[in-house]
Motif scaffolding. Structure first.
Motif, PDB file in Angstrom:
ATOM      1  N   HIS A   4     -30.660   4.114 -83.713  1.00  0.00           N
ATOM      2  CA  HIS A   4     -29.849   3.833 -82.531  1.00  0.00           C
ATOM      3  C   HIS A   4     -30.420   4.570 -81.309  1.00  0.00           C
ATOM      4  CE1 HIS A   4     -26.331   2.780 -80.206  1.00  0.00           C
ATOM      5  NE2 HIS A   4     -26.190   4.041 -79.864  1.00  0.00           N
ATOM      6  N   ILE A   5     -30.802   5.815 -81.498  1.00  0.00           N
ATOM      7  CA  ILE A   5     -31.380   6.595 -80.399  1.00  0.00           C
ATOM      8  C   ILE A   5     -32.693   5.965 -79.949  1.00  0.00           C
ATOM      9  CG2 ILE A   5     -32.363   8.833 -79.754  1.00  0.00           C
ATOM     10  CD1 ILE A   5     -30.264  10.102 -81.667  1.00  0.00           C
ATOM     11  N   ASP A   6     -33.503   5.497 -80.901  1.00  0.00           N
ATOM     12  CA  ASP A   6     -34.758   4.824 -80.552  1.00  0.00           C
ATOM     13  C   ASP A   6     -34.499   3.600 -79.684  1.00  0.00           C
ATOM     14  OD1 ASP A   6     -36.273   6.674 -81.936  1.00  0.00           O
ATOM     15  OD2 ASP A   6     -36.398   5.445 -83.755  1.00  0.00           O
ATOM     16  N   LEU A   7     -33.455   2.855 -80.017  1.00  0.00           N
ATOM     17  CA  LEU A   7     -33.099   1.679 -79.204  1.00  0.00           C
ATOM     18  C   LEU A   7     -32.681   2.089 -77.796  1.00  0.00           C
ATOM     19  CD1 LEU A   7     -31.119  -0.462 -81.798  1.00  0.00           C
ATOM     20  CD2 LEU A   7     -33.394  -0.930 -80.873  1.00  0.00           C
ATOM     21  N   LEU A   8     -31.925   3.175 -77.697  1.00  0.00           N
ATOM     22  CA  LEU A   8     -31.516   3.657 -76.374  1.00  0.00           C
ATOM     23  C   LEU A   8     -32.737   4.077 -75.550  1.00  0.00           C
ATOM     24  CD1 LEU A   8     -28.407   5.797 -77.361  1.00  0.00           C
ATOM     25  CD2 LEU A   8     -28.408   3.622 -76.128  1.00  0.00           C
ATOM     26  N   TRP A  20     -34.014   7.883 -65.303  1.00  0.00           N
ATOM     27  CA  TRP A  20     -34.364   7.403 -66.639  1.00  0.00           C
ATOM     28  C   TRP A  20     -35.265   8.376 -67.399  1.00  0.00           C
ATOM     29  CZ3 TRP A  20     -39.305   5.780 -68.344  1.00  0.00           C
ATOM     30  CH2 TRP A  20     -40.302   5.726 -67.374  1.00  0.00           C
ATOM     31  N   VAL A  21     -36.149   9.070 -66.719  1.00  0.00           N
ATOM     32  CA  VAL A  21     -37.050  10.010 -67.404  1.00  0.00           C
ATOM     33  C   VAL A  21     -36.244  11.160 -68.012  1.00  0.00           C
ATOM     34  CG1 VAL A  21     -38.972  11.631 -67.107  1.00  0.00           C
ATOM     35  CG2 VAL A  21     -39.022   9.410 -65.946  1.00  0.00           C
ATOM     36  N   GLU A  22     -35.292  11.678 -67.260  1.00  0.00           N
ATOM     37  CA  GLU A  22     -34.454  12.766 -67.769  1.00  0.00           C
ATOM     38  C   GLU A  22     -33.618  12.301 -68.953  1.00  0.00           C
ATOM     39  OE1 GLU A  22     -34.581  11.880 -64.531  1.00  0.00           O
ATOM     40  OE2 GLU A  22     -35.621  13.592 -63.654  1.00  0.00           O
ATOM     41  N   ARG A  23     -33.101  11.072 -68.882  1.00  0.00           N
ATOM     42  CA  ARG A  23     -32.311  10.549 -69.992  1.00  0.00           C
ATOM     43  C   ARG A  23     -33.167  10.383 -71.243  1.00  0.00           C
ATOM     44  NH1 ARG A  23     -30.047   7.811 -65.726  1.00  0.00           N
ATOM     45  NH2 ARG A  23     -31.256   5.918 -66.056  1.00  0.00           N
ATOM     46  N   ILE A  24     -34.401   9.935 -71.066  1.00  0.00           N
ATOM     47  CA  ILE A  24     -35.304   9.793 -72.210  1.00  0.00           C
ATOM     48  C   ILE A  24     -35.600  11.155 -72.822  1.00  0.00           C
ATOM     49  CG2 ILE A  24     -37.675   9.233 -72.887  1.00  0.00           C
ATOM     50  CD1 ILE A  24     -37.499   6.777 -71.112  1.00  0.00           C
ATOM     51  N   GLU A  25     -35.815  12.146 -71.991  1.00  0.00           N
ATOM     52  CA  GLU A  25     -36.057  13.493 -72.519  1.00  0.00           C
ATOM     53  C   GLU A  25     -34.856  13.986 -73.320  1.00  0.00           C
ATOM     54  OE1 GLU A  25     -37.012  15.794 -69.052  1.00  0.00           O
ATOM     55  OE2 GLU A  25     -39.023  14.942 -68.893  1.00  0.00           O
ATOM     56  N   ARG A  31     -32.755  12.991 -80.777  1.00  0.00           N
ATOM     57  CA  ARG A  31     -33.419  12.410 -81.945  1.00  0.00           C
ATOM     58  C   ARG A  31     -33.978  13.516 -82.841  1.00  0.00           C
ATOM     59  NH1 ARG A  31     -36.988  10.282 -84.942  1.00  0.00           N
ATOM     60  NH2 ARG A  31     -37.128   8.096 -85.458  1.00  0.00           N
ATOM     61  N   ARG A  32     -34.570  14.538 -82.240  1.00  0.00           N
ATOM     62  CA  ARG A  32     -35.076  15.667 -83.036  1.00  0.00           C
ATOM     63  C   ARG A  32     -33.925  16.350 -83.773  1.00  0.00           C
ATOM     64  NH1 ARG A  32     -38.477  16.247 -78.524  1.00  0.00           N
ATOM     65  NH2 ARG A  32     -37.187  17.858 -77.587  1.00  0.00           N
ATOM     66  N   ARG A  33     -32.804  16.516 -83.097  1.00  0.00           N
ATOM     67  CA  ARG A  33     -31.635  17.132 -83.740  1.00  0.00           C
ATOM     68  C   ARG A  33     -31.124  16.267 -84.890  1.00  0.00           C
ATOM     69  NH1 ARG A  33     -28.165  19.264 -78.532  1.00  0.00           N
ATOM     70  NH2 ARG A  33     -29.600  20.939 -77.963  1.00  0.00           N
ATOM     71  N   ALA A  34     -31.099  14.964 -84.700  1.00  0.00           N
ATOM     72  CA  ALA A  34     -30.653  14.052 -85.755  1.00  0.00           C
ATOM     73  C   ALA A  34     -31.589  14.141 -86.952  1.00  0.00           C
ATOM     74  CB  ALA A  34     -30.587  12.620 -85.233  1.00  0.00           C
TER      75      ALA A  34
END
Length: 64
Positions: A4-8, A20-25, A31-34
């Motif tokens: 799901h995070i990959d899709l986001l 958008w760059v900050e949101r991707i970061e 994702r690392r935490r998941a």
């Protein structure tokens, strides 16, 4: 969760709206935490099953 995070992340890359760059970061951090949580859950299940098997063997030896 990770899928799901990959899709986001992909959606943010396509839309490229302000920030958008900050949101991707942030999404990469999530994702690392998941991934860490998934690995921890797997470790706990494996450790629990090993302890359970080990305790069962110890009990069987005491009965003999």
């Amino acid at each position: 969760m990770k899928e799901h995070i990959d899709l986001l992340i992909e959606n943010e890359k396509m839309d490229k709206k302000n920030g958008w760059v900050e949101r991707i970061e942030s999404l990469h951090l999530f994702r690392r935490r998941a991934n860490i949580e998934e690995n921890l859950s797997q470790f706990r299940m494996q450790a629990t099953s090993l302890v359970t098997v080990s305790n069962g063997r110890a009990r069987n030896k005491k009965k003999d």
